[in-house]
Design a protein around this motif. Structure first.
Motif, mmCIF file in Angstrom:
data_model
loop_
_atom_site.group_PDB
_atom_site.id
_atom_site.type_symbol
_atom_site.label_atom_id
_atom_site.label_comp_id
_atom_site.label_asym_id
_atom_site.label_seq_id
_atom_site.Cartn_x
_atom_site.Cartn_y
_atom_site.Cartn_z
ATOM 1 N N TRP A 107 0.832 -1.209 0.000
ATOM 2 C CA TRP A 107 0.000 0.000 0.000
ATOM 3 C C TRP A 107 0.865 1.257 0.000
ATOM 4 O O TRP A 107 0.618 2.192 -0.772
ATOM 5 C CB TRP A 107 -0.920 -0.025 1.225
ATOM 6 C CG TRP A 107 -1.647 1.263 1.479
ATOM 7 C CD1 TRP A 107 -2.640 1.816 0.726
ATOM 8 C CD2 TRP A 107 -1.419 2.163 2.570
ATOM 9 N NE1 TRP A 107 -3.053 3.003 1.291
ATOM 10 C CE2 TRP A 107 -2.329 3.237 2.419
ATOM 11 C CE3 TRP A 107 -0.556 2.154 3.666
ATOM 12 C CZ2 TRP A 107 -2.375 4.302 3.320
ATOM 13 C CZ3 TRP A 107 -0.598 3.201 4.562
ATOM 14 C CH2 TRP A 107 -1.498 4.263 4.391
ATOM 15 N N LYS A 108 1.895 1.272 0.837
ATOM 16 C CA LYS A 108 2.758 2.451 0.901
ATOM 17 C C LYS A 108 3.486 2.654 -0.421
ATOM 18 O O LYS A 108 3.653 3.792 -0.888
ATOM 19 C CB LYS A 108 3.761 2.311 2.051
ATOM 20 C CG LYS A 108 3.117 2.323 3.434
ATOM 21 C CD LYS A 108 4.131 2.429 4.555
ATOM 22 C CE LYS A 108 4.659 3.840 4.690
ATOM 23 N NZ LYS A 108 5.488 4.009 5.914
ATOM 24 N N GLY A 109 3.901 1.548 -1.064
ATOM 25 C CA GLY A 109 4.586 1.668 -2.341
ATOM 26 C C GLY A 109 3.668 2.163 -3.444
ATOM 27 O O GLY A 109 4.049 3.012 -4.259
ATOM 28 N N LEU A 110 2.432 1.662 -3.469
ATOM 29 C CA LEU A 110 1.490 2.032 -4.529
ATOM 30 C C LEU A 110 0.986 3.465 -4.375
ATOM 31 O O LEU A 110 0.555 4.075 -5.361
ATOM 32 C CB LEU A 110 0.302 1.069 -4.534
ATOM 33 C CG LEU A 110 0.590 -0.375 -4.958
ATOM 34 C CD1 LEU A 110 -0.646 -1.252 -4.732
ATOM 35 C CD2 LEU A 110 1.018 -0.438 -6.426
ATOM 36 N N THR A 111 1.018 3.993 -3.163
ATOM 37 C CA THR A 111 0.488 5.340 -2.924
ATOM 38 C C THR A 111 1.590 6.355 -2.632
ATOM 39 O O THR A 111 1.296 7.466 -2.194
ATOM 40 C CB THR A 111 -0.498 5.322 -1.745
ATOM 41 O OG1 THR A 111 0.168 4.826 -0.562
ATOM 42 C CG2 THR A 111 -1.699 4.437 -2.052
ATOM 43 N N SER A 116 -4.428 7.019 -5.519
ATOM 44 C CA SER A 116 -5.399 6.229 -4.767
ATOM 45 C C SER A 116 -5.410 4.795 -5.276
ATOM 46 O O SER A 116 -5.078 4.530 -6.439
ATOM 47 C CB SER A 116 -6.804 6.829 -4.891
ATOM 48 O OG SER A 116 -7.199 6.891 -6.254
ATOM 49 N N VAL A 117 -5.807 3.874 -4.401
ATOM 50 C CA VAL A 117 -5.859 2.453 -4.754
ATOM 51 C C VAL A 117 -7.085 1.819 -4.111
ATOM 52 O O VAL A 117 -7.672 2.361 -3.172
ATOM 53 C CB VAL A 117 -4.594 1.693 -4.276
ATOM 54 C CG1 VAL A 117 -3.367 2.128 -5.035
ATOM 55 C CG2 VAL A 117 -4.403 1.861 -2.772
ATOM 56 N N ASP A 118 -7.449 0.667 -4.647
ATOM 57 C CA ASP A 118 -8.518 -0.164 -4.090
ATOM 58 C C ASP A 118 -7.894 -1.517 -3.818
ATOM 59 O O ASP A 118 -7.477 -2.214 -4.753
ATOM 60 C CB ASP A 118 -9.671 -0.269 -5.096
ATOM 61 C CG ASP A 118 -10.748 -1.247 -4.649
ATOM 62 O OD1 ASP A 118 -10.951 -1.395 -3.430
ATOM 63 O OD2 ASP A 118 -11.381 -1.875 -5.530
ATOM 64 N N LEU A 119 -7.805 -1.898 -2.547
ATOM 65 C CA LEU A 119 -7.138 -3.140 -2.156
ATOM 66 C C LEU A 119 -8.162 -4.159 -1.684
ATOM 67 O O LEU A 119 -9.126 -3.809 -1.009
ATOM 68 C CB LEU A 119 -6.122 -2.883 -1.038
ATOM 69 C CG LEU A 119 -5.116 -1.739 -1.253
ATOM 70 C CD1 LEU A 119 -4.178 -1.643 -0.057
ATOM 71 C CD2 LEU A 119 -4.328 -1.948 -2.544
ATOM 72 N N LYS A 147 -16.183 1.437 11.785
ATOM 73 C CA LYS A 147 -16.150 0.982 13.176
ATOM 74 C C LYS A 147 -14.735 0.784 13.695
ATOM 75 O O LYS A 147 -14.489 0.917 14.896
ATOM 76 C CB LYS A 147 -16.955 -0.301 13.314
ATOM 77 C CG LYS A 147 -18.464 -0.108 13.177
ATOM 78 C CD LYS A 147 -19.223 -1.384 13.484
ATOM 79 C CE LYS A 147 -20.726 -1.139 13.408
ATOM 80 N NZ LYS A 147 -21.513 -2.375 13.695
ATOM 81 N N ALA A 148 -13.789 0.477 12.799
ATOM 82 C CA ALA A 148 -12.416 0.238 13.262
ATOM 83 C C ALA A 148 -11.808 1.477 13.906
ATOM 84 O O ALA A 148 -10.882 1.370 14.722
ATOM 85 C CB ALA A 148 -11.550 -0.220 12.094
ATOM 86 N N ALA A 149 -12.324 2.656 13.558
ATOM 87 C CA ALA A 149 -11.772 3.898 14.106
ATOM 88 C C ALA A 149 -12.475 4.344 15.378
ATOM 89 O O ALA A 149 -12.066 5.325 16.006
ATOM 90 C CB ALA A 149 -11.862 5.010 13.061
ATOM 91 N N VAL A 150 -13.516 3.615 15.775
ATOM 92 C CA VAL A 150 -14.300 4.000 16.945
ATOM 93 C C VAL A 150 -13.636 3.466 18.210
ATOM 94 O O VAL A 150 -13.167 2.333 18.254
ATOM 95 C CB VAL A 150 -15.739 3.460 16.828
ATOM 96 C CG1 VAL A 150 -16.532 3.751 18.097
ATOM 97 C CG2 VAL A 150 -16.426 4.048 15.601
ATOM 98 N N GLU A 174 -1.978 6.114 9.860
ATOM 99 C CA GLU A 174 -1.742 5.433 8.585
ATOM 100 C C GLU A 174 -2.562 4.153 8.489
ATOM 101 O O GLU A 174 -3.081 3.815 7.415
ATOM 102 C CB GLU A 174 -0.253 5.117 8.423
ATOM 103 C CG GLU A 174 0.619 6.334 8.178
ATOM 104 C CD GLU A 174 2.100 5.990 8.159
ATOM 105 O OE1 GLU A 174 2.854 6.617 7.400
ATOM 106 O OE2 GLU A 174 2.507 5.078 8.935
ATOM 107 N N LEU A 175 -2.690 3.434 9.601
ATOM 108 C CA LEU A 175 -3.495 2.211 9.600
ATOM 109 C C LEU A 175 -4.946 2.527 9.243
ATOM 110 O O LEU A 175 -5.569 1.797 8.457
ATOM 111 C CB LEU A 175 -3.429 1.527 10.968
ATOM 112 C CG LEU A 175 -4.303 0.268 11.106
ATOM 113 C CD1 LEU A 175 -3.766 -0.859 10.232
ATOM 114 C CD2 LEU A 175 -4.408 -0.171 12.562
ATOM 115 N N ILE A 176 -5.479 3.599 9.799
ATOM 116 C CA ILE A 176 -6.855 3.997 9.481
ATOM 117 C C ILE A 176 -6.982 4.299 7.991
ATOM 118 O O ILE A 176 -7.966 3.921 7.339
ATOM 119 C CB ILE A 176 -7.275 5.220 10.319
ATOM 120 C CG1 ILE A 176 -7.356 4.836 11.806
ATOM 121 C CG2 ILE A 176 -8.615 5.752 9.830
ATOM 122 C CD1 ILE A 176 -8.329 3.732 12.115
ATOM 123 N N ASP A 177 -5.962 4.972 7.430
ATOM 124 C CA ASP A 177 -5.984 5.252 5.994
ATOM 125 C C ASP A 177 -5.962 3.952 5.193
ATOM 126 O O ASP A 177 -6.667 3.819 4.180
ATOM 127 C CB ASP A 177 -4.791 6.128 5.597
ATOM 128 C CG ASP A 177 -4.919 7.562 6.094
ATOM 129 O OD1 ASP A 177 -6.066 7.971 6.417
ATOM 130 O OD2 ASP A 177 -3.895 8.258 6.173
#
Length: 491
Positions: A107-111, A116-119, A147-150, A174-177
């Motif tokens: 993800w870090k390499g592609l962005t 933007s990317v869709d994984l 929900k993961a950010a709550v 970065e994880l949230i992104d």
């Protein structure tokens, strides 16, 4: 029954490869469909084990304008490894990076250039309902967000986020992104994938039996063996021609879900999702809208569909989970006078309004005098089951202003499963029933319609519902009075 032998390593690898070829063939079908529909940013090529894209290289959908879609495909032979924190953060047997760390690096390499990317993580494994982050996966999108950010740092989710971020080599921000673009497509088991792909092949205008599916996936495997890592439109169209897969026109897809989510919805030209707006805890119990939602609102949604389809759409396939009244309304929305070819998959066959037949099938007709009115009648379409007694009871209990009940059955007079074996028979019988009802409706102001038939037959019958009177279509709701007026169809 003899026990099946334990699966060996070679079998595991072969089955895992076949699962990946299914995912790749699905991407090829997406390319064909999006190109045919003139999508604004269609898939232009499909990458399989593509170079220079990190670990999310199993299947890649390449577009002219980002985001491209990168899929990591993971097949499991059993249910011993659900998708959870342990599965995602576990080091490889040789001590190499975990799945999550590999995804994060890619993800870090592609962005890195700000794109933007869709994984996607595609697997037949199920999400672990006890995992603090996976349990919040949104079934509509496959994302763990929002929900993961709550939750704060001391909450169970907050602690899980910290562990995931540390393992991935990311900050929590970065994880949230990452989790905002990483979809967990699961559990997509082998049988589900095969059935869904056969349906997708049908609406793409291809043969859609198991042999055709195997030929498509076999072609993908051949391309990979030959070292072709990028499958273009020209290659895919040549394969369709060489394999003799073309069976008819590519179709727009209308997805209508009222009982359970439709897996075809992401590929649909237009989708109506009423699953959460129908009353009931399961697909078996969902039979009518949950207040304040109404049948009238659903009718407006369905009848507005033609305006949402791409201009020039002449052939439409209906997918999803709907009961008979809604299926009939779909047919009337695309009545023959509109010139639209409507199709629906019924028992693995594609029943289309264009299926040819030589002569109409003349239904058997039974009349029951009601004597509760003079200018209205009730009609029962008894193809899959005999609903006569239930309808008679309902008409009398509700004191509907009908003079008689007309029961139409197949020519044999037998209403049972399998009485309509294919689309040709369905069209011939639908035309025959319409013609017979025209005689009854000449001096009738309104008709009350009750259905017991295959869903595909309801669509085909509605498609031919012209030169008749105003029609109230009823749904079998199984509770209270048994039936409920659902839709009002104009003459």
């Amino acid at each position: 029954m003899a026990r099946l032998p334990a699966i060996g390593p070679t079998s595991v690898r072969t089955t895992g490869d076949y699962y990946q070829w299914l995912v790749a063939w699905e991407a090829c079908l997406s390319l064909l469909r999006e190109t045919g529909a003139r999508s604004h940013n269609p898939v232009r090529a499909v990458g399989v084990e593509l170079d220079s894209v990190g670990n999310l290289d199993d299947v890649v959908l390449l577009r002219d304008v980002p985001p491209n879609t990168y899929k990591q495909v993971k097949y499991a032979v059993d249910s011993s490894t659900p998708v959870n924190e342990e599965y995602l953060t576990k080091r490889s047997a040789s001590g190499g990076p975990s799945i999550l760390e590999k995804i994060a690096r890619t993800w870090k390499g592609l962005t890195s250039d700000g794109g933007s990317v869709d994984l996607r993580l595609v697997t037949n494994r199920a999400a672990d309902p006890g995992d603090h982050l996976l349990a919040g996966r949104d079934a509509r999108t496959g994302l763990l967000m929002p929900k993961a950010a709550v939750g704060g740092s001391r909450s169970d989710r907050g602690k899980a986020r910290a562990r995931w971020a540390q393992e991935a080599g990311l900050t929590e921000a970065e994880l949230i992104d990452l989790l905002s673009v990483l979809r967990f497509d699961l559990p997509l088991d082998m049988v589900w994938y095969q059935e869904n792909l056969r349906l997708l092949m049908a609406v793409t205008g291809l043969r859609h039996d198991q042999r055709a599916l195997d030929e498509g996936t076999g072609w993908v495997a051949k391309m990979v063996r030959e070292g072709r890592r990028e499958l273009t439109l020209e290659l895919i169209e040549a394969a369709v021609a060489d394999l003799g897969l073309r069976a008819g026109p590519a179709r727009g897809v209308l997805s209508i879900a009222t009982l359970k989510p439709d897996p075809m919805a992401p590929d649909a030209s237009h989708a109506i999702n009423w699953v959460d707006r129908f009353d009931g805890d399961s697909a078996f119990t969902k039979r009518r809208p949950l207040l304040p939602n109404t049948w009238g609102q659903l009718q407006m949604d369905i009848e507005s569909v033609p305006g949402h389809l791409p201009a020039g759409t002449a052939a439409v396939s209906v997918t999803g989970s709907i009961r008979l009244a809604s299926a009939f309304l779909v047919g009337t929305t695309f009545r023959m006078v509109t010139g639209t070819d409507v199709a629906v998959v019924q028992r693995g066959q594609l029943w289309s309004t264009s299926d040819p037949f030589d002569t109409c099938l003349v239904p058997r007709v039974t009349e029951h005098e009601i004597g509760q009115g003079g200018d209205e009648i009730a009609v029962a379409i008894a193809v899959a089951a005999d609903l006569t007694e239930d309808v008679l009871e309902y008409l009398r209990e509700q004191n509907l202003p009908v003079g008689k009940l007309i029961v139409l059955t197949p020519p044999s007079g037998s209403a049972k499963d399998g009485s309509v074996p294919d689309g040709t028979t369905a069209n011939a019988l639908a035309a025959g029933m319409r013609d017979r009802l025209r005689r009854f409706s000449r001096r009738i102001r309104r008709m009350h319609l009750f259905l017991a038939c295959p869903m595909g037959f309801a669509v085909l019958l509605g498609n031919r519902w012209n030169r008749l009177c105003q029609t109230i279509v009823y749904e079998d709701v199984k509770i209270d009075s048994g039936y409920e007026p659902a839709f009002n169809v104009a003459a």
